[in-house]
Design a protein around this motif. Structure first.
Motif, PDB file in Angstrom:
ATOM      1  N   LEU A 330       0.830  -1.215   0.000  1.00  0.00           N
ATOM      2  CA  LEU A 330       0.000   0.000   0.000  1.00  0.00           C
ATOM      3  C   LEU A 330       0.856   1.253   0.000  1.00  0.00           C
ATOM      4  O   LEU A 330       0.652   2.168  -0.792  1.00  0.00           O
ATOM      5  N   SER A 331       1.851   1.267   0.907  1.00  0.00           N
ATOM      6  CA  SER A 331       2.643   2.507   0.977  1.00  0.00           C
ATOM      7  C   SER A 331       3.496   2.652  -0.279  1.00  0.00           C
ATOM      8  O   SER A 331       3.677   3.768  -0.781  1.00  0.00           O
ATOM      9  N   ASN A 332       3.934   1.545  -0.841  1.00  0.00           N
ATOM     10  CA  ASN A 332       4.697   1.613  -2.084  1.00  0.00           C
ATOM     11  C   ASN A 332       3.826   2.197  -3.209  1.00  0.00           C
ATOM     12  O   ASN A 332       4.233   3.125  -3.920  1.00  0.00           O
ATOM     13  N   ILE A 333       2.611   1.683  -3.334  1.00  0.00           N
ATOM     14  CA  ILE A 333       1.719   2.167  -4.411  1.00  0.00           C
ATOM     15  C   ILE A 333       1.390   3.652  -4.198  1.00  0.00           C
ATOM     16  O   ILE A 333       1.457   4.465  -5.113  1.00  0.00           O
ATOM     17  N   TYR A 334       1.076   3.987  -2.963  1.00  0.00           N
ATOM     18  CA  TYR A 334       0.779   5.393  -2.644  1.00  0.00           C
ATOM     19  C   TYR A 334       1.930   6.311  -3.035  1.00  0.00           C
ATOM     20  O   TYR A 334       1.740   7.376  -3.603  1.00  0.00           O
ATOM     21  N   ASN A 335       3.142   5.865  -2.688  1.00  0.00           N
ATOM     22  CA  ASN A 335       4.315   6.690  -3.009  1.00  0.00           C
ATOM     23  C   ASN A 335       4.491   6.861  -4.512  1.00  0.00           C
ATOM     24  O   ASN A 335       4.877   7.931  -4.973  1.00  0.00           O
ATOM     25  N   LEU A 336       4.192   5.793  -5.261  1.00  0.00           N
ATOM     26  CA  LEU A 336       4.318   5.908  -6.716  1.00  0.00           C
ATOM     27  C   LEU A 336       3.313   6.926  -7.264  1.00  0.00           C
ATOM     28  O   LEU A 336       3.645   7.744  -8.117  1.00  0.00           O
ATOM     29  N   PHE A 337       2.088   6.902  -6.751  1.00  0.00           N
ATOM     30  CA  PHE A 337       1.090   7.895  -7.173  1.00  0.00           C
ATOM     31  C   PHE A 337       1.577   9.304  -6.817  1.00  0.00           C
ATOM     32  O   PHE A 337       1.516  10.218  -7.632  1.00  0.00           O
ATOM     33  N   ALA A 338       2.072   9.443  -5.586  1.00  0.00           N
ATOM     34  CA  ALA A 338       2.491  10.776  -5.129  1.00  0.00           C
ATOM     35  C   ALA A 338       3.664  11.282  -5.959  1.00  0.00           C
ATOM     36  O   ALA A 338       3.728  12.458  -6.319  1.00  0.00           O
ATOM     37  N   SER A 339       4.598  10.365  -6.297  1.00  0.00           N
ATOM     38  CA  SER A 339       5.780  10.813  -7.041  1.00  0.00           C
ATOM     39  C   SER A 339       5.383  11.308  -8.436  1.00  0.00           C
ATOM     40  O   SER A 339       6.085  12.102  -9.040  1.00  0.00           O
ATOM     41  N   CYS A 340       4.239  10.845  -8.944  1.00  0.00           N
ATOM     42  CA  CYS A 340       3.759  11.330 -10.248  1.00  0.00           C
ATOM     43  C   CYS A 340       2.751  12.463 -10.091  1.00  0.00           C
ATOM     44  O   CYS A 340       2.084  12.844 -11.055  1.00  0.00           O
ATOM     45  N   LYS A 341       2.605  12.964  -8.883  1.00  0.00           N
ATOM     46  CA  LYS A 341       1.679  14.073  -8.580  1.00  0.00           C
ATOM     47  C   LYS A 341       0.245  13.732  -8.926  1.00  0.00           C
ATOM     48  O   LYS A 341      -0.514  14.570  -9.417  1.00  0.00           O
ATOM     49  N   ILE A 342      -0.123  12.479  -8.715  1.00  0.00           N
ATOM     50  CA  ILE A 342      -1.505  12.096  -8.986  1.00  0.00           C
ATOM     51  C   ILE A 342      -2.260  11.939  -7.674  1.00  0.00           C
ATOM     52  O   ILE A 342      -1.846  11.204  -6.785  1.00  0.00           O
ATOM     53  N   LYS A 343      -3.360  12.678  -7.587  1.00  0.00           N
ATOM     54  CA  LYS A 343      -4.181  12.645  -6.389  1.00  0.00           C
ATOM     55  C   LYS A 343      -5.215  11.545  -6.551  1.00  0.00           C
ATOM     56  O   LYS A 343      -5.833  11.410  -7.602  1.00  0.00           O
ATOM     57  N   ILE A 344      -5.390  10.749  -5.507  1.00  0.00           N
ATOM     58  CA  ILE A 344      -6.363   9.657  -5.572  1.00  0.00           C
ATOM     59  C   ILE A 344      -7.695  10.151  -5.021  1.00  0.00           C
ATOM     60  O   ILE A 344      -7.769  10.677  -3.916  1.00  0.00           O
ATOM     61  N   ASN A 345      -8.753   9.983  -5.795  1.00  0.00           N
ATOM     62  CA  ASN A 345     -10.063  10.459  -5.353  1.00  0.00           C
ATOM     63  C   ASN A 345     -10.822   9.443  -4.514  1.00  0.00           C
ATOM     64  O   ASN A 345     -11.669   9.803  -3.709  1.00  0.00           O
ATOM     65  N   LEU A 346     -10.508   8.169  -4.746  1.00  0.00           N
ATOM     66  CA  LEU A 346     -11.204   7.101  -4.014  1.00  0.00           C
ATOM     67  C   LEU A 346     -10.370   5.835  -4.112  1.00  0.00           C
ATOM     68  O   LEU A 346      -9.799   5.571  -5.169  1.00  0.00           O
ATOM     69  N   ILE A 347     -10.284   5.070  -3.029  1.00  0.00           N
ATOM     70  CA  ILE A 347      -9.576   3.781  -3.128  1.00  0.00           C
ATOM     71  C   ILE A 347     -10.404   2.651  -2.535  1.00  0.00           C
ATOM     72  O   ILE A 347     -11.291   2.866  -1.717  1.00  0.00           O
ATOM     73  N   GLN A 348     -10.084   1.456  -2.991  1.00  0.00           N
ATOM     74  CA  GLN A 348     -10.652   0.267  -2.383  1.00  0.00           C
ATOM     75  C   GLN A 348      -9.607  -0.828  -2.560  1.00  0.00           C
ATOM     76  O   GLN A 348      -9.000  -0.912  -3.620  1.00  0.00           O
TER      77      GLN A 348
END
Ligand code: ASP
Ligand code: MG
Length: 421
Positions: A330-348
């Motif tokens: 989870l933290s790895n995936i989150y970091n990858l999103f953050a490093s690309c400046k992509i904000k997540i609107n909803l997760i499951q």
């Protein structure tokens, strides 16, 4: 002292600008700080100009810029009549700043040029409105907000240097108020310590109004819009809207967070922290009651609040080796999103997969897919909507979901969020 903010639509035509002047004239029981956006669709037009310039199409940039100049000069003439020439002279000084930029080959980042060019809209509009208010005899001072609102150089989304700005604000506003009743200045723009102009993010004028209200301890802020009040849904998306006469800061910040384009999301915090009420009023008919947004412990009964966010993408990220989606992944995936400046609107998330709903920004997405696919299997579903309903009822869900397919759903007692097609 009160703060008024007028958006681009409120001064789109000369007829509307006269209306705005009337509103200002009728509210002179108090000193006023008036924050104004670029008129009409000027910001969009400036965006096109800077894109053409940066893509090397100088002819297109110049043609578009000349149209913008003409449009502002004609507006000045119609608004100011005999007294237009002094204002047009001032407009020309701003035009020259842009012409200098367009004459050079770009050597810095796109975002830098974006801010130098796009910020012009507010400088032009405030010059025009201030000139008209002076013409009708009001005691008005025009300030260049770039002398006051200081930021870092995060172009297009600059962060305010709070203490420095607060000092400048007191000095400039207090001094101007010694001799004037009304101060008019630009929303949305600011300046770095190196004197480069910045912008605060699209629709950022609301935020400017809130920032100065906070720093100057204003009694209230009023945002003048073309709708009669805050509504429970965007009337362009939903035919039957309901007015909301009173709403808490908390509720509004939730709406903005889910994607409602009611008020710039950064606006609330500076007002909340000083307990300054925010009014939304209709510039087309100031006698309408509008909406008050404030802190209250009173229980307010809200109608269902509907927010539909378009152009959503659902990404399903699955581990390649059947490892679980727990803390590490989870933290790895989150970091990858953050490093690309992509904000997540909803997760499951499920055992070995993680689903995220994001805005479709194709350039950022390409980058994200490249890094994600190194470690995970990624599937995507495009052209979706993120549909949020606060204070939902079974009836409203039935009605609104009639013609939609729900791909994913998340529910709490207050809020339901669905990714729909
Ligand atoms: N003129 C800017 C925009 O259209 C800022 C604003 O209107 O608040 O985004
Ligand atoms: Mg605007």
């Amino acid at each position: 002292m009160k703060v008024f903010k007028f958006g681009g639509a409120s001064i789109e035509t000369v007829e509307r600008a006269l209306h705005v002047a009337q509103i200002i004239e009728q509210h002179q029981d108090e000193k006023l700080v008036v924050i104004v956006s670029a008129k009409g669709k000027t910001t969009n037009a400036l965006e096109e100009i800077v894109r053409a310039y940066f893509n090397g199409d100088i002819n297109l940039a110049t043609t578009l810029f000349q149209a913008l100049e003409k449009n502002h000069n004609d507006y000045a003439q119609e608004l100011l009549g005999d007294e237009a020439s002094a204002a047009i002279q001032k407009l020309k000084e701003f035009y020259t700043e842009i012409e200098w930029i367009l004459a050079e080959t770009p050597v810095r980042s796109f975002n830098y040029y974006y801010d130098q060019v796009v910020s012009m809209g507010e400088l032009l509009s405030t010059t025009l409105i201030a000139a008209y208010l002076q013409k009708i005899g009001l005691s008005v001072k025009w300030l260049d907000v770039r002398d006051i609102l200081k930021t870092d150089h995060n172009y297009r989304d600059a962060n305010i240097h709070w203490e420095e700005t607060e000092q400048h604000a007191h000095r400039h506003f207090d001094e101007a108020f010694l001799q004037h009743e009304i101060i008019i200045t630009q929303g949305y723009i600011g300046c770095t310590d190196e004197n480069h102009t910045v912008t605060l993010g699209r629709e950022g004028s609301d935020y400017t109004a809130a920032v100065f209200a906070n720093m100057l301890n204003a009694k209230s802020v009023t945002i003048w819009k073309d709708v009669p009040s805050l509504l429970n849904a965007d009337p362009k998306q939903f035919p039957n809207t309901i007015a909301i006469p009173e709403i808490t800061f908390h509720e509004v910040i939730e709406m903005a967070f889910y994607g409602a384009q009611v008020i710039h999301p950064k606006t609330i915090k500076p007002l909340f922290s000083k307990d300054i009420p925010l009014y939304v009023k209709c510039f087309l008919d100031p006698t309408l009651p509008g909406t008050i947004i404030h802190n209250t412990t009173k229980a307010i009964a809200y109608p269902p609040i509907l927010v539909l966010k378009r152009k959503q993408i659902l990404l399903q990220v699955t581990t390649k080796d059947y490892s679980f989606i727990t803390e590490n992944n989870l933290s790895n995936i989150y970091n990858l999103f953050a490093s690309c400046k992509i904000k997540i609107n909803l997760i499951q998330n499920a055992a070995i997969s993680f689903v995220a709903c994001i805005d479709s920004d194709l350039e950022l997405l390409e980058e994200l897919l490249t890094v994600l696919q190194k470690e995970y299997v990624v599937k995507r579903n495009e052209d979706l909507f993120l549909f949020t309903v606060r204070h939902y009822t079974e009836d409203i869900l039935q009605e609104e979901l009639k013609n939609r397919t729900v791909l994913l759903e998340q529910k709490t007692r207050q809020t339901i969020q669905m990714v729909v097609r």
